[in-house]
Scaffold this active site. Structure first.
Site, PDB file in Angstrom:
ATOM      1  N   HIS A  85       0.849  -1.206   0.000  1.00  9.10           N
ATOM      2  CA  HIS A  85       0.000   0.000   0.000  1.00  9.10           C
ATOM      3  C   HIS A  85       0.880   1.250   0.000  1.00  9.10           C
ATOM      4  O   HIS A  85       0.686   2.161  -0.821  1.00  9.10           O
ATOM      5  CB  HIS A  85      -0.898  -0.034   1.240  1.00  9.10           C
ATOM      6  CG  HIS A  85      -1.755   1.175   1.450  1.00  9.10           C
ATOM      7  ND1 HIS A  85      -3.111   1.175   1.256  1.00  9.10           N
ATOM      8  CD2 HIS A  85      -1.443   2.435   1.856  1.00  9.10           C
ATOM      9  CE1 HIS A  85      -3.606   2.374   1.524  1.00  9.10           C
ATOM     10  NE2 HIS A  85      -2.603   3.165   1.895  1.00  9.10           N
ATOM     11  N   GLU A  86       1.839   1.310   0.917  1.00 12.79           N
ATOM     12  CA  GLU A  86       2.682   2.517   1.030  1.00 12.79           C
ATOM     13  C   GLU A  86       3.524   2.724  -0.226  1.00 12.79           C
ATOM     14  O   GLU A  86       3.669   3.842  -0.719  1.00 12.79           O
ATOM     15  CB  GLU A  86       3.574   2.442   2.275  1.00 12.79           C
ATOM     16  CG  GLU A  86       2.822   2.438   3.597  1.00 12.79           C
ATOM     17  CD  GLU A  86       1.776   3.535   3.718  1.00 12.79           C
ATOM     18  OE1 GLU A  86       1.955   4.605   3.127  1.00 12.79           O
ATOM     19  OE2 GLU A  86       0.747   3.299   4.377  1.00 12.79           O
ATOM     20  N   HIS A  93       1.622   4.301  -3.027  1.00 14.95           N
ATOM     21  CA  HIS A  93       1.497   5.759  -2.952  1.00 14.95           C
ATOM     22  C   HIS A  93       2.639   6.413  -3.733  1.00 14.95           C
ATOM     23  O   HIS A  93       2.460   7.456  -4.360  1.00 14.95           O
ATOM     24  CB  HIS A  93       1.528   6.240  -1.502  1.00 14.95           C
ATOM     25  CG  HIS A  93       0.210   6.119  -0.792  1.00 14.95           C
ATOM     26  ND1 HIS A  93      -0.962   6.640  -1.303  1.00 14.95           N
ATOM     27  CD2 HIS A  93      -0.129   5.560   0.404  1.00 14.95           C
ATOM     28  CE1 HIS A  93      -1.961   6.396  -0.467  1.00 14.95           C
ATOM     29  NE2 HIS A  93      -1.489   5.737   0.578  1.00 14.95           N
ATOM     30  N   TYR A 139      -4.605  14.379  -3.043  1.00 17.11           N
ATOM     31  CA  TYR A 139      -5.001  13.637  -1.843  1.00 17.11           C
ATOM     32  C   TYR A 139      -6.146  14.330  -1.105  1.00 17.11           C
ATOM     33  O   TYR A 139      -6.008  14.778   0.038  1.00 17.11           O
ATOM     34  CB  TYR A 139      -3.781  13.479  -0.934  1.00 17.11           C
ATOM     35  CG  TYR A 139      -3.857  12.302  -0.002  1.00 17.11           C
ATOM     36  CD1 TYR A 139      -3.877  10.994  -0.481  1.00 17.11           C
ATOM     37  CD2 TYR A 139      -3.905  12.492   1.370  1.00 17.11           C
ATOM     38  CE1 TYR A 139      -3.946   9.920   0.377  1.00 17.11           C
ATOM     39  CE2 TYR A 139      -3.977  11.422   2.242  1.00 17.11           C
ATOM     40  CZ  TYR A 139      -3.995  10.140   1.730  1.00 17.11           C
ATOM     41  OH  TYR A 139      -4.052   9.057   2.589  1.00 17.11           O
ATOM     42  N   GLU A 197      -6.041   6.390  -2.397  1.00 15.06           N
ATOM     43  CA  GLU A 197      -6.087   5.326  -1.382  1.00 15.06           C
ATOM     44  C   GLU A 197      -6.521   3.988  -1.993  1.00 15.06           C
ATOM     45  O   GLU A 197      -5.994   2.933  -1.640  1.00 15.06           O
ATOM     46  CB  GLU A 197      -7.056   5.732  -0.267  1.00 15.06           C
ATOM     47  CG  GLU A 197      -6.438   6.612   0.780  1.00 15.06           C
ATOM     48  CD  GLU A 197      -5.247   5.954   1.462  1.00 15.06           C
ATOM     49  OE1 GLU A 197      -5.333   4.774   1.832  1.00 15.06           O
ATOM     50  OE2 GLU A 197      -4.210   6.616   1.593  1.00 15.06           O
ATOM     51  N   ASP A 236     -10.255  13.455   7.591  1.00 17.83           N
ATOM     52  CA  ASP A 236      -9.534  12.488   6.752  1.00 17.83           C
ATOM     53  C   ASP A 236      -9.409  12.979   5.305  1.00 17.83           C
ATOM     54  O   ASP A 236      -9.625  12.228   4.353  1.00 17.83           O
ATOM     55  CB  ASP A 236     -10.263  11.135   6.836  1.00 17.83           C
ATOM     56  CG  ASP A 236      -9.601  10.042   6.022  1.00 17.83           C
ATOM     57  OD1 ASP A 236      -8.367  10.048   5.917  1.00 17.83           O
ATOM     58  OD2 ASP A 236     -10.342   9.194   5.474  1.00 17.83           O
ATOM     59  N   HIS A 277      -9.914   7.704   3.176  1.00 19.29           N
ATOM     60  CA  HIS A 277      -9.840   6.294   3.596  1.00 19.29           C
ATOM     61  C   HIS A 277     -11.233   5.688   3.766  1.00 19.29           C
ATOM     62  O   HIS A 277     -11.355   4.506   4.080  1.00 19.29           O
ATOM     63  CB  HIS A 277      -9.098   6.156   4.919  1.00 19.29           C
ATOM     64  CG  HIS A 277      -7.652   6.497   4.856  1.00 19.29           C
ATOM     65  ND1 HIS A 277      -7.181   7.773   5.061  1.00 19.29           N
ATOM     66  CD2 HIS A 277      -6.564   5.730   4.599  1.00 19.29           C
ATOM     67  CE1 HIS A 277      -5.856   7.772   4.954  1.00 19.29           C
ATOM     68  NE2 HIS A 277      -5.455   6.551   4.666  1.00 19.29           N
TER      69      HIS A 277
END
Lengths: 381, 106
Positions: A177-178, A181, A192, A201, A274, A279
């Site tokens: 996931h990271e 990005h 974002y 996301e 958020d 998310h």
């Protein structure tokens, strides 16, 4: 009819947005302000990239031999990055499980992108994969800071019976996931915030889950489609932090609350928290991807993953919204597998099941549709 | 700084677990109350700008919203996970610790 669920996310002139922000109803003002914020953010990022592109590009550490190269650092529970080198490419495993998980997870992510999508690391130019573990104390998070991955140890500072989170390297899909990005940063550059942020996301969850499935060699029907499996401790009633198969059902706990993700556009959450629910609303495209992959069958990275990767690399742009993502993945499926192919039909069905009807225009904003939507938005139609 | 209540919210983060807490002066230990008062004084909290975000988009970083209430005024700031100011970071970490503890003791 305009495909947009939120009309002001179409291309509306700035003066019109300003007028809506001044004279509209409370909900209209909020929607217009959100869009103005995205416009300013886009402009600032474009200006910064144009000014510093050469400098930024030359500062990126790249693998010497143009292949996979990982460097894992130990931040020693401080907030200074990257920390002390704990393991380099080719080194024997460390005695520290977090170091090894970051190393192995980074390797599996690199392999999926390289072997299945032909992408050489985050920037497709052999960018070195740097990661720091043991960031701060009691840091229940992981993030991509624009140049490297950063992982906290969860609630290691609390008594065992009060801990909710384990270390963030524990699940390989978090690592995928990271890193994704980073890929998004070099490709579609999805802003974002709001829907483009939720797509940012979403892409990270998609490829994070695919990294896990690739590691386990699981088919779409065998995979659990859970994001962050193993991250929550035994004190929590939950299986992970998100479920692509059943958004909203990953956890339901007296302390953490209930998983807030919707699985359909009718339950889209409008919020300022958020970054505008990036998310939260990612549950909608996440579920569309899951349904698409399940209908196609087999290994999800082979076809569904290829469609989404190609759309991320070649089609989506900074301000893309859900409708455009639906249209462009549908268009991509037609280009890769044929118009009317089973794969393209699966994409169409996946998006339809979450409340988005794909458009044959291929995701390009239709001026007449947006005008119609704008008129509807201000009550003139 | 004689505050009556501090409202704290943390959103975002990879897991997106929203943490909120309303910390009243009477609920804090003397040590915690003194530490908070000193930090708020050193920061001159009511004069801080409302937005303390770094301007950089950092996927999965936390976003914090803090409102301090006294008998005379109320002031809110929004900060992200990477503020440059060490005292702001100290305040965020202290409030985060207290909020996490309160969340688990519900």
């Amino acid at each position: 009819m305009c495909p947009c669920f939120h009309p002001v996310e179409c291309v509306i002139p700035e003066h019109m947005l300003e007028s809506i922000a001044t004279h509209g109803t409370s909900a209209q003002r909020q929607a217009a302000l959100n869009n103005i914020r995205v416009v300013y953010q886009l402009r600032a990022e474009q200006a910064m990239r144009a000014s510093f592109k050469g400098l930024f590009d030359s500062a990126i550490p790249r693998a010497i031999n143009n292949e996979k190269e990982r460097v894992i650092y130990d931040a020693m529970r401080r907030d200074t990055l990257p920390g002390t080198v704990a393991r380099r490419e080719g080194d024997a495993p460390s005695s520290d499980p977090a170091v090894n998980e970051a190393y192995d997870g980074g390797g599996t992510t690199y392999d999926l992108f390289m072997k299945e999508f032909g992408r050489n690391s985050i920037d497709n130019r052999a960018m070195r994969l740097d990661a720091s573990v043991h960031y701060r104390t009691g840091y229940d998070n992981a993030f991509w800071d624009g140049t490297q991955m950063v992982y906290g140890d969860g609630d290691e500072d609390l008594p065992t019976d009060e801990r909710l989170f384990n270390r963030f390297t524990i699940a390989v899909d978090i690592i995928g996931h990271e890193l994704t990005h980073g890929v998004t940063q070099f490709e579609a550059k999805l802003v974002y915030s709001q829907q483009s942020g939720a797509l940012n996301e979403h892409m990270s969850d998609v490829f994070g889950s695919l990294v896990k499935q690739y590691q386990l060699q699981q088919s779409a029907s065998e995979a659990d489609w859970i994001i962050g499996g193993g991250l929550l401790t035994g004190n929590v009633n939950g299986v992970g932090v998100r479920s692509m198969k059943t958004p909203g059902a990953a956890y339901d706990d007296p302390v953490l609350g209930k998983d807030p993700q919707p699985a359909h556009m009718r339950a889209y959450v409008n919020t300022v928290s958020d970054n505008g629910g990036v998310h939260i609303n990612s549950g909608i495209p996440n579920h569309a991807f899951y349904l698409t992959a399940l209908e196609i069958g087999g290994y999800a990275w082979k076809k569904a993953g290829q469609i989404w990767y190609t759309a991320l690399r070649d089609k989506l742009s900074e301000s893309s919204n859900f409708q455009q993502c639906a249209d462009l993945t549908h268009q991509t499926a037609g280009e890769l597998f044929g118009v009317g192919s089973l794969e393209q039909q699966a994409v169409q069905h996946g998006w339809a099941a979450v409340g988005l009807t794909v458009s044959e225009s291929g995701g390009k904003p239709k001026p007449s549709g947006c005008l119609e939507a704008t008129l509807r938005f201000i009550g003139a139609a | 700084m004689e505050f009556t209540q501090i409202k704290f919210e943390r959103s975002g983060g990879f897991a997106n677990i929203r943490i909120t807490a309303e910390l009243n002066l009477r609920d804090l230990s003397d040590e915690q109350a003194i530490a908070l008062k000193e930090l708020l004084d050193e920061l001159d909290f009511p004069k801080l700008p409302t937005k303390l975000t770094s301007g950089e988009t950092v996927p999965d970083e936390f976003i914090y919203t803090i409102t301090v209430e006294t008998e005379k005024w109320q002031h809110t700031i929004i900060a992200d996970g990477v503020p440059k100011d060490a005292k702001i970071q100290e305040l965020l970490e202290l409030l985060n610790r207290l909020a996490r503890k309160k969340m688990r003791n519900l």
